[in-house]
Design a protein around this motif. Structure first.
Motif, PDB file in Angstrom:
ATOM      1  N   UNK A   9      34.873  43.944  49.136  1.00 44.27           N
ATOM      2  CA  UNK A   9      34.999  45.377  49.417  1.00 44.27           C
ATOM      3  C   UNK A   9      33.709  45.951  49.977  1.00 44.27           C
ATOM      4  N   UNK A  10      32.578  45.357  49.610  1.00 48.58           N
ATOM      5  CA  UNK A  10      31.295  45.828  50.141  1.00 48.58           C
ATOM      6  C   UNK A  10      31.167  45.597  51.639  1.00 48.58           C
ATOM      7  N   UNK A  14      39.513  46.762  54.360  1.00 51.20           N
ATOM      8  CA  UNK A  14      40.511  47.816  54.220  1.00 51.20           C
ATOM      9  C   UNK A  14      41.444  47.570  53.050  1.00 51.20           C
ATOM     10  N   UNK A  15      41.402  46.382  52.482  1.00 51.63           N
ATOM     11  CA  UNK A  15      42.230  46.014  51.347  1.00 51.63           C
ATOM     12  C   UNK A  15      41.956  44.567  50.999  1.00 51.63           C
ATOM     13  N   UNK A  30      44.013  46.875  37.020  1.00 49.83           N
ATOM     14  CA  UNK A  30      43.867  48.290  36.660  1.00 49.83           C
ATOM     15  C   UNK A  30      42.662  48.899  37.356  1.00 49.83           C
ATOM     16  N   UNK A  31      41.571  48.141  37.448  1.00 55.82           N
ATOM     17  CA  UNK A  31      40.372  48.645  38.099  1.00 55.82           C
ATOM     18  C   UNK A  31      40.615  48.880  39.586  1.00 55.82           C
ATOM     19  N   UNK A  32      41.265  47.913  40.268  1.00 56.29           N
ATOM     20  CA  UNK A  32      41.532  48.081  41.697  1.00 56.29           C
ATOM     21  C   UNK A  32      42.423  49.290  41.950  1.00 56.29           C
ATOM     22  N   UNK A  35      40.611  52.522  41.662  1.00 59.19           N
ATOM     23  CA  UNK A  35      39.719  52.759  42.801  1.00 59.19           C
ATOM     24  C   UNK A  35      40.490  53.004  44.090  1.00 59.19           C
ATOM     25  N   UNK A  36      41.808  52.900  44.033  1.00 63.18           N
ATOM     26  CA  UNK A  36      42.632  53.139  45.219  1.00 63.18           C
ATOM     27  C   UNK A  36      42.552  52.031  46.252  1.00 63.18           C
TER      28      UNK A  36
END
Length: 213
Positions: A9-10, A14-15, A30-32, A35-36
């Motif tokens: 992600x850094x 885009x996904x 759950x974390x992802x 964070x959307x």
């Protein structure tokens, strides 16, 4: 899982495509979601294990994933898979184009899949192996490029004899077409082994997918 996701992600991804193989991490999904982060699940991904079985011996799909590999020719499911596909059992699935030794691993099999109207995830690296193996005629590749039911495109490089997941080069087979499909809104998924690359090389890979280098 979390460390790998954060590193990707850094790069401005885009996904993420979530695939089998990373060690489980508590609260990962759950974390992802919090964070959307857009995610697509692939094959035997499981947030709680290294992988899950994908096909039962009777060719029932055992996972709820955005895309799956069809079975290998030597798998117990193989004997039933073609029959079930012909019966329409897999029209809700997105099936990945493969290479010899798998269902959907030859040009004839791809023609059959397109005639049935199956949803496909086109892995151009796998098609390169088909082409180098002499089982992907040009007319099938041309038809596949215009096939309307492509729901994902996967890109990486290989030497033509194995699925090596090497980094992309500007002349990688199918890359230009893959970029065009991305521009039309089809998810484009980079599948090279990013953990083996420097940060600079990783960013170059992302730029190659976007056509900005």
């Amino acid at each position: 899982m979390q460390d790998a996701a954060d590193a990707l992600l850094a790069l401005g991804a885009e996904g993420l495509q979530l695939t089998p193989g990373n060690a489980p991490c508590e609260g990962f999904l759950d974390d992802l979601r919090a964070r959307g982060v857009p995610v697509r699940t692939h094959h035997g991904f499981d947030a709680r294990a290294l992988r899950r079985p994908v096909w039962s011996p009777s060719a029932e799909c055992l996972v709820d994933a955005d895309s799956v590999h069809p079975p290998r020719d030597v798998d117990p499911a193989s004997a039933h898979w073609v029959r079930r596909a012909k019966s329409g059992d897999f029209h809700a699935l997105t099936l990945e184009t493969m290479y010899p030794g798998y269902a959907l691993g030859t040009g004839d099999a791809l023609t059959w899949a397109m005639d049935l109207g199956l949803k496909l995830a086109v892995d151009v690296a796998h098609l390169h192996i088909q082409r180098e193996s002499g089982v992907l005629p040009g007319h099938v590749w041309r038809r596949l490029q215009d096939y309307p039911s492509i729901h994902e495109v996967h890109v990486s490089a290989n030497p033509g004899d194995r699925d090596a997941h090497h980094p992309l080069r500007p002349d990688t087979f199918g890359l230009e077409w893959a970029r065009a499909r991305r521009a039309d809104g089809t998810p484009l998924i980079l599948e090279c082994y990013m953990h083996r690359l420097s940060d600079e090389t990783r960013r170059t890979q992302v730029a190659l997918c976007r056509g900005t280098t």
